[in-house]
Design a protein around this motif. Sequence first.
Motif, PDB file in Angstrom:
ATOM      1  N   MET A 139       0.811  -3.045 -11.642  1.00 56.81           N
ATOM      2  CA  MET A 139       1.845  -2.123 -12.071  1.00 56.81           C
ATOM      3  C   MET A 139       2.598  -2.732 -13.244  1.00 56.81           C
ATOM      4  SD  MET A 139       4.259  -0.014  -9.552  1.00 56.81           S
ATOM      5  CE  MET A 139       2.805   0.404  -8.604  1.00 56.81           C
ATOM      6  N   LYS A 140       2.066  -2.454 -14.405  1.00 61.35           N
ATOM      7  CA  LYS A 140       2.548  -3.137 -15.603  1.00 61.35           C
ATOM      8  C   LYS A 140       4.028  -2.850 -15.875  1.00 61.35           C
ATOM      9  CE  LYS A 140       1.348  -3.440 -20.456  1.00 61.35           C
ATOM     10  NZ  LYS A 140       0.563  -2.885 -21.514  1.00 61.35           N
ATOM     11  N   GLY A 141       4.808  -3.925 -16.052  1.00 69.61           N
ATOM     12  CA  GLY A 141       6.209  -3.763 -16.420  1.00 69.61           C
ATOM     13  C   GLY A 141       7.131  -3.387 -15.291  1.00 69.61           C
ATOM     14  N   LEU A 142       6.615  -3.311 -14.087  1.00 68.95           N
ATOM     15  CA  LEU A 142       7.452  -2.953 -12.946  1.00 68.95           C
ATOM     16  C   LEU A 142       7.240  -3.969 -11.840  1.00 68.95           C
ATOM     17  CD1 LEU A 142       6.859   0.892 -12.666  1.00 68.95           C
ATOM     18  CD2 LEU A 142       9.000  -0.211 -13.225  1.00 68.95           C
ATOM     19  N   ASP A 143       8.329  -4.327 -11.141  1.00 65.96           N
ATOM     20  CA  ASP A 143       8.170  -5.187  -9.979  1.00 65.96           C
ATOM     21  C   ASP A 143       7.406  -4.405  -8.914  1.00 65.96           C
ATOM     22  OD1 ASP A 143       9.725  -7.135 -11.185  1.00 65.96           O
ATOM     23  OD2 ASP A 143      11.577  -6.195 -10.482  1.00 65.96           O
ATOM     24  N   GLU A 144       6.752  -5.158  -8.041  1.00 69.47           N
ATOM     25  CA  GLU A 144       6.082  -4.497  -6.913  1.00 69.47           C
ATOM     26  C   GLU A 144       7.134  -3.680  -6.164  1.00 69.47           C
ATOM     27  OE1 GLU A 144       2.770  -3.552  -4.724  1.00 69.47           O
ATOM     28  OE2 GLU A 144       2.937  -4.598  -6.626  1.00 69.47           O
ATOM     29  N   PRO A 145       6.888  -2.414  -5.920  1.00 73.86           N
ATOM     30  CA  PRO A 145       7.934  -1.590  -5.318  1.00 73.86           C
ATOM     31  C   PRO A 145       8.223  -2.005  -3.890  1.00 73.86           C
ATOM     32  CG  PRO A 145       5.865  -0.406  -5.362  1.00 73.86           C
ATOM     33  CD  PRO A 145       5.645  -1.686  -6.099  1.00 73.86           C
ATOM     34  N   SER A 146       9.482  -1.865  -3.490  1.00 70.40           N
ATOM     35  CA  SER A 146       9.790  -2.102  -2.092  1.00 70.40           C
ATOM     36  C   SER A 146       9.402  -0.822  -1.378  1.00 70.40           C
ATOM     37  CB  SER A 146      11.274  -2.389  -1.901  1.00 70.40           C
ATOM     38  OG  SER A 146      12.033  -1.289  -2.316  1.00 70.40           O
ATOM     39  N   PHE A 147       8.264  -0.879  -0.694  1.00 70.94           N
ATOM     40  CA  PHE A 147       7.802   0.315  -0.012  1.00 70.94           C
ATOM     41  C   PHE A 147       8.805   0.689   1.066  1.00 70.94           C
ATOM     42  CE2 PHE A 147       3.804  -1.038  -1.873  1.00 70.94           C
ATOM     43  CZ  PHE A 147       3.327   0.169  -2.347  1.00 70.94           C
ATOM     44  N   PHE A 148       8.873   1.961   1.317  1.00 65.71           N
ATOM     45  CA  PHE A 148       9.695   2.507   2.386  1.00 65.71           C
ATOM     46  C   PHE A 148      11.171   2.121   2.291  1.00 65.71           C
ATOM     47  CE2 PHE A 148       5.410   1.545   4.273  1.00 65.71           C
ATOM     48  CZ  PHE A 148       4.907   2.810   4.055  1.00 65.71           C
ATOM     49  N   PRO A 149      11.860   2.571   1.245  1.00 71.20           N
ATOM     50  CA  PRO A 149      13.310   2.392   1.218  1.00 71.20           C
ATOM     51  C   PRO A 149      13.952   3.215   2.337  1.00 71.20           C
ATOM     52  CG  PRO A 149      12.599   3.832  -0.567  1.00 71.20           C
ATOM     53  CD  PRO A 149      11.364   3.317   0.085  1.00 71.20           C
ATOM     54  N   ARG A 158      -7.370   6.355 -11.313  1.00 66.81           N
ATOM     55  CA  ARG A 158      -6.435   6.441 -10.200  1.00 66.81           C
ATOM     56  C   ARG A 158      -4.980   6.399 -10.607  1.00 66.81           C
ATOM     57  NH1 ARG A 158      -9.322   2.624  -5.988  1.00 66.81           N
ATOM     58  NH2 ARG A 158      -7.353   1.553  -6.032  1.00 66.81           N
ATOM     59  N   GLN A 159      -4.689   5.857 -11.766  1.00 62.78           N
ATOM     60  CA  GLN A 159      -3.288   5.778 -12.175  1.00 62.78           C
ATOM     61  C   GLN A 159      -3.149   5.682 -13.691  1.00 62.78           C
ATOM     62  OE1 GLN A 159      -1.041   2.296 -11.194  1.00 62.78           O
ATOM     63  NE2 GLN A 159      -2.762   0.922 -11.463  1.00 62.78           N
ATOM     64  N   VAL A 160      -1.977   6.084 -14.151  1.00 62.48           N
ATOM     65  CA  VAL A 160      -1.593   5.893 -15.552  1.00 62.48           C
ATOM     66  C   VAL A 160      -0.330   5.049 -15.519  1.00 62.48           C
ATOM     67  CG1 VAL A 160      -0.977   7.011 -17.721  1.00 62.48           C
ATOM     68  CG2 VAL A 160      -2.399   8.227 -16.084  1.00 62.48           C
ATOM     69  N   CYS A 161      -0.268   4.022 -16.351  1.00 64.19           N
ATOM     70  CA  CYS A 161       0.973   3.263 -16.400  1.00 64.19           C
ATOM     71  C   CYS A 161       1.232   2.837 -17.844  1.00 64.19           C
ATOM     72  CB  CYS A 161       0.934   2.060 -15.464  1.00 64.19           C
ATOM     73  SG  CYS A 161      -0.420   0.956 -15.743  1.00 64.19           S
ATOM     74  N   GLY A 162       2.449   2.451 -18.108  1.00 58.51           N
ATOM     75  CA  GLY A 162       2.791   2.043 -19.460  1.00 58.51           C
ATOM     76  C   GLY A 162       4.186   1.473 -19.520  1.00 58.51           C
ATOM     77  N   SER A 163       4.482   0.826 -20.611  1.00 63.00           N
ATOM     78  CA  SER A 163       5.834   0.315 -20.788  1.00 63.00           C
ATOM     79  C   SER A 163       6.141   0.291 -22.285  1.00 63.00           C
ATOM     80  CB  SER A 163       5.980  -1.079 -20.185  1.00 63.00           C
ATOM     81  OG  SER A 163       5.112  -1.968 -20.842  1.00 63.00           O
ATOM     82  N   SER A 187       4.779   4.192 -13.817  1.00 60.27           N
ATOM     83  CA  SER A 187       3.437   4.256 -13.218  1.00 60.27           C
ATOM     84  C   SER A 187       3.310   5.592 -12.512  1.00 60.27           C
ATOM     85  CB  SER A 187       3.195   3.093 -12.256  1.00 60.27           C
ATOM     86  OG  SER A 187       3.945   3.251 -11.097  1.00 60.27           O
ATOM     87  N   PHE A 188       2.183   6.218 -12.735  1.00 57.67           N
ATOM     88  CA  PHE A 188       1.913   7.550 -12.196  1.00 57.67           C
ATOM     89  C   PHE A 188       0.645   7.477 -11.360  1.00 57.67           C
ATOM     90  CE2 PHE A 188      -0.474  11.576 -12.965  1.00 57.67           C
ATOM     91  CZ  PHE A 188       0.383  12.463 -12.350  1.00 57.67           C
ATOM     92  N   GLU A 189       0.786   7.649 -10.064  1.00 58.39           N
ATOM     93  CA  GLU A 189      -0.365   7.529  -9.160  1.00 58.39           C
ATOM     94  C   GLU A 189      -0.458   8.770  -8.294  1.00 58.39           C
ATOM     95  OE1 GLU A 189      -0.148   3.750  -6.918  1.00 58.39           O
ATOM     96  OE2 GLU A 189       1.584   3.407  -8.190  1.00 58.39           O
TER      97      GLU A 189
END
Lengths: 166, 606
Positions: free
Chosen positions: B1-11, B174-179, B130-132
């Motif tokens: 996930m370029k430019g983004l921290d690994e998401p905290s799943f399940f906020p 499967r995904q589009v990402c960018g920064s 990121s778009f998944e």
Amino acid sequence: MNGILQEVAANWVVVAAWGLVATAVTTSVLEGAQLFGFSRLSLPFLFGTFVVSNRRRAMIFGYLLYLVGGWLFAFFYALLFSALATSEWWVGALLGIAHGLFLVAVFLPTLPMIHPRMATEYDAPGPGQRLEPPGAFGLHYGKLTPIATVASQTVYGCIMALAYPA
Amino acid sequence: MKGLDEPSFFPPIGEYALIGDMQACALVSRLGCVDWLCLPNIADPPLFSGVLGRWGGRFRIGAEGDWTVEREYLDDTPILRTCFIQEAASFSVTDFLALRTEGLGGPIEPERELLRIVEVESGCPKVAFSFEPRPGFGRDPRLQRRGRNAWACQHRADLILFRNDFSVSEADDRQVCGSEQLNAGEKRYFSLSFCRRDVGAIPGLGPECETKKNAAHDWWSAWLSQAELGGRFNEEVKRSLVALRLLTSRETGAVAAAPTTSLPEWIGAKRNWDYRYCWMRDAYFVLSAFIQYGFKNEASGYFNWLMHATEQDKPDLRPVYDIFGRSDLKEQEVSQLEGYRNSGPVRIGNGASGQVQLDSYGSVILAARSLVEHGGTFGVSEARRLRGFVETVCRRWKEPDNGIWEMRQGRLHHLYSKAMCWAALDSALWLSDRSPLEINRDAVHAERAVLEKVVCVSGWNEKGQAFTGALGREHLDASVLLLPKIGIIKADHPHMVATFERIDAELAKGPFVWRYDPAIDGHGSPEGAFVACCFWAVEYLAMAGRMEEAVTRLQTLIDAAGDLGLWSEEYDPETGHMLGNMPQGLSHAALLHAVRAIHGAGKSNS
């Protein structure tokens, strides 16, 4: 040539009436393919948006234009049947397949270049170019678009062949 | 996930914001992540279901590193603005679903469109996305590039088109990402559009997105301006009204219970249900909430939908229908998703559609009464339908049922169901004097009298000094707090006062009220306090003239809500976390009723 034209002219009522029936059936096949989710292609909508940008009016104009187009093609099919001196159902089917293949292989892919409201694959859409281009063989409108289109035209050819007394 | 921290799943569930266009709803986390979006309608399969599993798909916009996040709804509209703030830089993400205010007569637009606008306020932040997409619960995303900055995902007859004006984007199937490093004042636009069984429309970016934002803002502001507010708690009232409107289909008028499925009523338990449907038991609460606050169109539209949806089953009622009036909602489990914080199973459909819930009849006829009380009308065919329901109540009220809480382990003679049957007959008698409803008044009078005895005499547990949850049983049930509201007993009747005190002592922690002792329903796990019951307790206190207690309780509840004032189905006061589907229409309807009761009691006192 005169003889062919005279034969078609003598049968114009049959051609006009069955042209209407064949167009209606073709439309039903294509619309049915849309409803069942086989394809997102709507030729009436694409024709309608040639002349107006309003979705409601586009559908109304589109169906009228499609009907007129169907009638004109009915006379073209009649000319071919007379020229070939046969209107066996399979001849109509072959003409329909050729017609359908032309639509998916030539007409749909070139549509973005002539349609005033269709985006091309190379440019960002402006305010006026909003319609999704069909892509090669209309595949952007769904994997079964070529099959649905060719099938509908085949039905059209068969109906015209069965109706026309060549 | 370029430019983004690994998401905290399940906020936390309570941290989700709701945006929508009155057909589709999306949940947006505090981190700017769209974790839930069903298209084209509320109960269709989701495009993003990251809230229910790691493989569920999501659409995130944010930046690497630690940011302070502040959020607000713009002028009370469901246009969400999330601000990411650091000392050296700040930017905002504005999220909303476009409204096609001109309908078919307007320019060619996609069927649905989610728009996200990034705007840099200061500094030069490196913004990433990121778009998944995972249409059909994670099956086969098939992302394909379409032109320079567009990607399409064809799933069955659906076209999902993703466009942005970022200068750098990378994609696979499967995904589009960018920064991109942006400068102060710069804006970037993201459009996610959808169409089904139709040639796709490609929406523009840039100024067109701003126009759509303004159009949505204007529509919602004009809609909210109709609200007949009462003074106190206006912010909470407006938030609840907007939440209810987002759950109301602009196509059919139906009101869904919630926009989500399977958010658990207890972490790790199996209390996960699909609430993206319309429950008859909610009809009265929702319709009267709308009409009390001046929204007659929504109330009439909902009533018309009730009459349409019940056409097939007349003179009986199913407990639940989808927004198009279908009642065949076969319950299935989705194996691809592990569930929110591993709280599987993820369910779609709802088995309650086959239950018997006699309170539904009372709810529908009370809704009709509420409509007429506030100047609405209905015709002869609707009157015939209502008469059929009245006759069904007279015929079936002696049967046990699954009750308002949809007990799955067997049917009981629930007191609330009997009371709502009484309310059905009482309202029918009221309506027969003021509408085309024709009933056998003598027979209805007689049945109503019997029901009153059943509820007020047989339902009273002398030993326990409280109304019981079900005849012949001794458990407490917070739904009986509604008995004064429907008019079968006065709020200050000694039996009601005693019942409230017992419920408050045994089913409540502070203002948080459980619907019943979770041990009785056979699920074998705890659950949270039921938010609607918390507001019903407030309403009861207001009706009983205990205004100070009512206001204090309401304020404490409001303070416990998230920063955006949304309520899910349940709440755990120990952890301060929301539980269950989010947001829940019944919770917001109950809040609206509670505030109205306080306003009403305040007026009568003055």
